[in-house]
Design a protein around this motif. Sequence first.
Motif, PDB file in Angstrom:
ATOM      1  N   LYS A 118       0.809  -1.222   0.000  1.00 55.87           N
ATOM      2  CA  LYS A 118       0.000   0.000   0.000  1.00 55.87           C
ATOM      3  C   LYS A 118       0.846   1.277   0.000  1.00 55.87           C
ATOM      4  CE  LYS A 118      -3.799  -2.282   0.055  1.00 55.87           C
ATOM      5  NZ  LYS A 118      -4.523  -2.491  -1.174  1.00 55.87           N
ATOM      6  N   ASN A 119       2.145   1.176   0.231  1.00 55.34           N
ATOM      7  CA  ASN A 119       3.025   2.342   0.258  1.00 55.34           C
ATOM      8  C   ASN A 119       3.816   2.522  -1.033  1.00 55.34           C
ATOM      9  OD1 ASN A 119       2.320   2.932   2.970  1.00 55.34           O
ATOM     10  ND2 ASN A 119       3.688   1.310   3.635  1.00 55.34           N
ATOM     11  N   SER A 120       3.533   1.721  -2.031  1.00 59.11           N
ATOM     12  CA  SER A 120       4.308   1.738  -3.270  1.00 59.11           C
ATOM     13  C   SER A 120       3.894   2.879  -4.195  1.00 59.11           C
ATOM     14  CB  SER A 120       4.119   0.414  -4.005  1.00 59.11           C
ATOM     15  OG  SER A 120       4.693   0.466  -5.284  1.00 59.11           O
ATOM     16  N   LEU A 121       4.890   3.413  -4.896  1.00 63.89           N
ATOM     17  CA  LEU A 121       4.604   4.403  -5.927  1.00 63.89           C
ATOM     18  C   LEU A 121       3.888   3.763  -7.120  1.00 63.89           C
ATOM     19  CD1 LEU A 121       8.021   6.297  -5.901  1.00 63.89           C
ATOM     20  CD2 LEU A 121       5.847   7.092  -4.956  1.00 63.89           C
ATOM     21  N   ALA A 122       4.023   2.453  -7.278  1.00 61.35           N
ATOM     22  CA  ALA A 122       3.402   1.729  -8.387  1.00 61.35           C
ATOM     23  C   ALA A 122       2.097   1.047  -7.962  1.00 61.35           C
ATOM     24  CB  ALA A 122       4.375   0.696  -8.947  1.00 61.35           C
ATOM     25  N   LEU A 123       1.558   1.443  -6.827  1.00 58.28           N
ATOM     26  CA  LEU A 123       0.339   0.809  -6.317  1.00 58.28           C
ATOM     27  C   LEU A 123      -0.820   0.942  -7.296  1.00 58.28           C
ATOM     28  CD1 LEU A 123      -1.128  -0.682  -4.052  1.00 58.28           C
ATOM     29  CD2 LEU A 123      -1.651   1.547  -3.042  1.00 58.28           C
ATOM     30  N   PHE A 124      -0.990   2.127  -7.864  1.00 54.82           N
ATOM     31  CA  PHE A 124      -2.103   2.346  -8.791  1.00 54.82           C
ATOM     32  C   PHE A 124      -2.047   1.341  -9.938  1.00 54.82           C
ATOM     33  CE2 PHE A 124      -4.124   4.124 -12.525  1.00 54.82           C
ATOM     34  CZ  PHE A 124      -5.355   4.514 -12.029  1.00 54.82           C
ATOM     35  N   LEU A 125      -0.865   1.153 -10.498  1.00 58.08           N
ATOM     36  CA  LEU A 125      -0.706   0.216 -11.604  1.00 58.08           C
ATOM     37  C   LEU A 125      -1.101  -1.197 -11.173  1.00 58.08           C
ATOM     38  CD1 LEU A 125       0.359  -0.228 -14.529  1.00 58.08           C
ATOM     39  CD2 LEU A 125       2.583  -0.676 -13.502  1.00 58.08           C
ATOM     40  N   PHE A 126      -0.604  -1.633 -10.025  1.00 58.33           N
ATOM     41  CA  PHE A 126      -0.914  -2.986  -9.560  1.00 58.33           C
ATOM     42  C   PHE A 126      -2.404  -3.141  -9.258  1.00 58.33           C
ATOM     43  CE2 PHE A 126      -1.386  -6.393  -6.484  1.00 58.33           C
ATOM     44  CZ  PHE A 126      -0.662  -7.400  -7.098  1.00 58.33           C
ATOM     45  N   GLU A 127      -2.989  -2.149  -8.610  1.00 46.95           N
ATOM     46  CA  GLU A 127      -4.400  -2.253  -8.216  1.00 46.95           C
ATOM     47  C   GLU A 127      -5.351  -2.107  -9.390  1.00 46.95           C
ATOM     48  OE1 GLU A 127      -5.028   0.629  -5.078  1.00 46.95           O
ATOM     49  OE2 GLU A 127      -4.736  -0.923  -3.560  1.00 46.95           O
ATOM     50  N   LYS A 128      -5.114  -1.124 -10.241  1.00 48.47           N
ATOM     51  CA  LYS A 128      -6.083  -0.768 -11.281  1.00 48.47           C
ATOM     52  C   LYS A 128      -5.790  -1.355 -12.656  1.00 48.47           C
ATOM     53  CE  LYS A 128      -8.212   1.931  -8.372  1.00 48.47           C
ATOM     54  NZ  LYS A 128      -9.373   1.444  -7.698  1.00 48.47           N
ATOM     55  N   GLU A 129      -4.541  -1.735 -12.901  1.00 44.06           N
ATOM     56  CA  GLU A 129      -4.181  -2.230 -14.227  1.00 44.06           C
ATOM     57  C   GLU A 129      -3.318  -3.490 -14.128  1.00 44.06           C
ATOM     58  OE1 GLU A 129      -3.303   0.811 -17.222  1.00 44.06           O
ATOM     59  OE2 GLU A 129      -3.418   2.268 -15.577  1.00 44.06           O
ATOM     60  N   PRO A 130      -3.891  -4.580 -13.601  1.00 38.25           N
ATOM     61  CA  PRO A 130      -3.088  -5.800 -13.415  1.00 38.25           C
ATOM     62  C   PRO A 130      -2.547  -6.382 -14.722  1.00 38.25           C
ATOM     63  CG  PRO A 130      -5.412  -6.240 -13.024  1.00 38.25           C
ATOM     64  CD  PRO A 130      -5.273  -4.753 -13.160  1.00 38.25           C
ATOM     65  N   TYR A 131      -3.294  -6.229 -15.807  1.00 32.82           N
ATOM     66  CA  TYR A 131      -2.807  -6.739 -17.096  1.00 32.82           C
ATOM     67  C   TYR A 131      -1.517  -6.013 -17.498  1.00 32.82           C
ATOM     68  CZ  TYR A 131      -2.407  -7.158 -22.165  1.00 32.82           C
ATOM     69  OH  TYR A 131      -1.922  -7.357 -23.434  1.00 32.82           O
ATOM     70  N   LYS A 132      -1.526  -4.689 -17.409  1.00 31.43           N
ATOM     71  CA  LYS A 132      -0.334  -3.917 -17.766  1.00 31.43           C
ATOM     72  C   LYS A 132       0.804  -4.235 -16.796  1.00 31.43           C
ATOM     73  CE  LYS A 132      -0.626   0.497 -19.019  1.00 31.43           C
ATOM     74  NZ  LYS A 132      -0.677   1.981 -18.876  1.00 31.43           N
ATOM     75  N   TRP A 133       0.481  -4.385 -15.501  1.00 29.09           N
ATOM     76  CA  TRP A 133       1.498  -4.740 -14.513  1.00 29.09           C
ATOM     77  C   TRP A 133       2.156  -6.060 -14.910  1.00 29.09           C
ATOM     78  CZ3 TRP A 133       3.103  -8.608 -11.454  1.00 29.09           C
ATOM     79  CH2 TRP A 133       4.004  -8.311 -10.432  1.00 29.09           C
ATOM     80  N   GLU A 134       1.355  -7.046 -15.282  1.00 29.75           N
ATOM     81  CA  GLU A 134       1.886  -8.367 -15.644  1.00 29.75           C
ATOM     82  C   GLU A 134       2.757  -8.298 -16.896  1.00 29.75           C
ATOM     83  OE1 GLU A 134       2.685 -12.382 -15.355  1.00 29.75           O
ATOM     84  OE2 GLU A 134       1.520 -11.219 -13.908  1.00 29.75           O
ATOM     85  N   ILE A 135       2.316  -7.558 -17.901  1.00 28.63           N
ATOM     86  CA  ILE A 135       3.113  -7.408 -19.121  1.00 28.63           C
ATOM     87  C   ILE A 135       4.447  -6.753 -18.791  1.00 28.63           C
ATOM     88  CG2 ILE A 135       3.292  -6.217 -21.345  1.00 28.63           C
ATOM     89  CD1 ILE A 135       1.408  -8.547 -21.581  1.00 28.63           C
ATOM     90  N   LEU A 136       4.410  -5.719 -17.956  1.00 27.02           N
ATOM     91  CA  LEU A 136       5.655  -5.060 -17.563  1.00 27.02           C
ATOM     92  C   LEU A 136       6.553  -6.013 -16.777  1.00 27.02           C
ATOM     93  CD1 LEU A 136       4.265  -1.545 -16.615  1.00 27.02           C
ATOM     94  CD2 LEU A 136       5.799  -2.083 -18.510  1.00 27.02           C
ATOM     95  N   PHE A 137       5.980  -6.766 -15.852  1.00 25.35           N
ATOM     96  CA  PHE A 137       6.757  -7.736 -15.078  1.00 25.35           C
ATOM     97  C   PHE A 137       7.442  -8.729 -16.017  1.00 25.35           C
ATOM     98  CE2 PHE A 137       7.043 -11.939 -13.115  1.00 25.35           C
ATOM     99  CZ  PHE A 137       7.848 -11.667 -12.013  1.00 25.35           C
ATOM    100  N   GLN A 138       6.662  -9.341 -16.896  1.00 16.73           N
ATOM    101  CA  GLN A 138       7.202 -10.356 -17.808  1.00 16.73           C
ATOM    102  C   GLN A 138       8.234  -9.753 -18.765  1.00 16.73           C
ATOM    103  OE1 GLN A 138       6.555 -13.689 -17.937  1.00 16.73           O
ATOM    104  NE2 GLN A 138       5.097 -13.629 -16.262  1.00 16.73           N
ATOM    105  N   SER A 139       7.939  -8.578 -19.304  1.00 15.23           N
ATOM    106  CA  SER A 139       8.836  -7.954 -20.282  1.00 15.23           C
ATOM    107  C   SER A 139      10.135  -7.485 -19.645  1.00 15.23           C
ATOM    108  CB  SER A 139       8.143  -6.763 -20.951  1.00 15.23           C
ATOM    109  OG  SER A 139       7.032  -7.185 -21.704  1.00 15.23           O
ATOM    110  N   ILE A 140      10.034  -6.823 -18.507  1.00 16.80           N
ATOM    111  CA  ILE A 140      11.238  -6.267 -17.883  1.00 16.80           C
ATOM    112  C   ILE A 140      12.153  -7.373 -17.371  1.00 16.80           C
ATOM    113  CG2 ILE A 140      12.109  -4.838 -15.985  1.00 16.80           C
ATOM    114  CD1 ILE A 140       9.585  -3.083 -16.359  1.00 16.80           C
ATOM    115  N   ILE A 141      11.597  -8.433 -16.803  1.00 11.06           N
ATOM    116  CA  ILE A 141      12.474  -9.507 -16.315  1.00 11.06           C
ATOM    117  C   ILE A 141      13.173 -10.170 -17.506  1.00 11.06           C
ATOM    118  CG2 ILE A 141      10.779 -11.405 -16.205  1.00 11.06           C
ATOM    119  CD1 ILE A 141      13.690 -10.656 -13.767  1.00 11.06           C
ATOM    120  N   ARG A 142      12.507 -10.259 -18.643  1.00  9.12           N
ATOM    121  CA  ARG A 142      13.165 -10.804 -19.842  1.00  9.12           C
ATOM    122  C   ARG A 142      14.301  -9.896 -20.310  1.00  9.12           C
ATOM    123  NH1 ARG A 142       8.303 -13.312 -19.972  1.00  9.12           N
ATOM    124  NH2 ARG A 142       8.089 -15.246 -21.142  1.00  9.12           N
TER     125      ARG A 142
END
Length: 159
Positions: free
Chosen positions: A35-59
Amino acid sequence: MVDFSKLEKISPLYSYWKSDQDDIDETNRLLIANKNSLALFLFEKEPYKWEILFQSIIREIINGDQSSIKGMKIILSSLSIKVRKKVLNDLLENEFINQDCYLELNNPVDIKSESKKNFLRFIRIFFAIFINPYGIVIRRKKTHIYEKTGFLFNYLRNL
């Protein structure tokens, strides 16, 4: 050659994407947020985009782009400490990252630090958001154009 097939299971949202994505699943997904994250909005409101970013950035990191570490730190900062540690341990155990990268990703993100601009990385991730190359199944209401195109590309791929 790296076997990326294990990456989807390392994602903290893996069980969410495999679920019905009903209100209970949505509540459970939100319980792992920091709840203290600067990226909280992305995780809460846009899980699809969060997942794409997670998968893409780790690659990107796996393929040697150390300048992507700051982006991954921001993405991981949206997770609770317990879940973040599990993800990092899984990445290390499956040899997607080495010990040095693990230690760096464990450090707090420094928003003020300079980050290297990489136009090709930006384009790859931008297109990934729209074409859903990781086969993410979106069952909830699709409100953003990239969710709709991602759903469509995944549907067509599965025909």
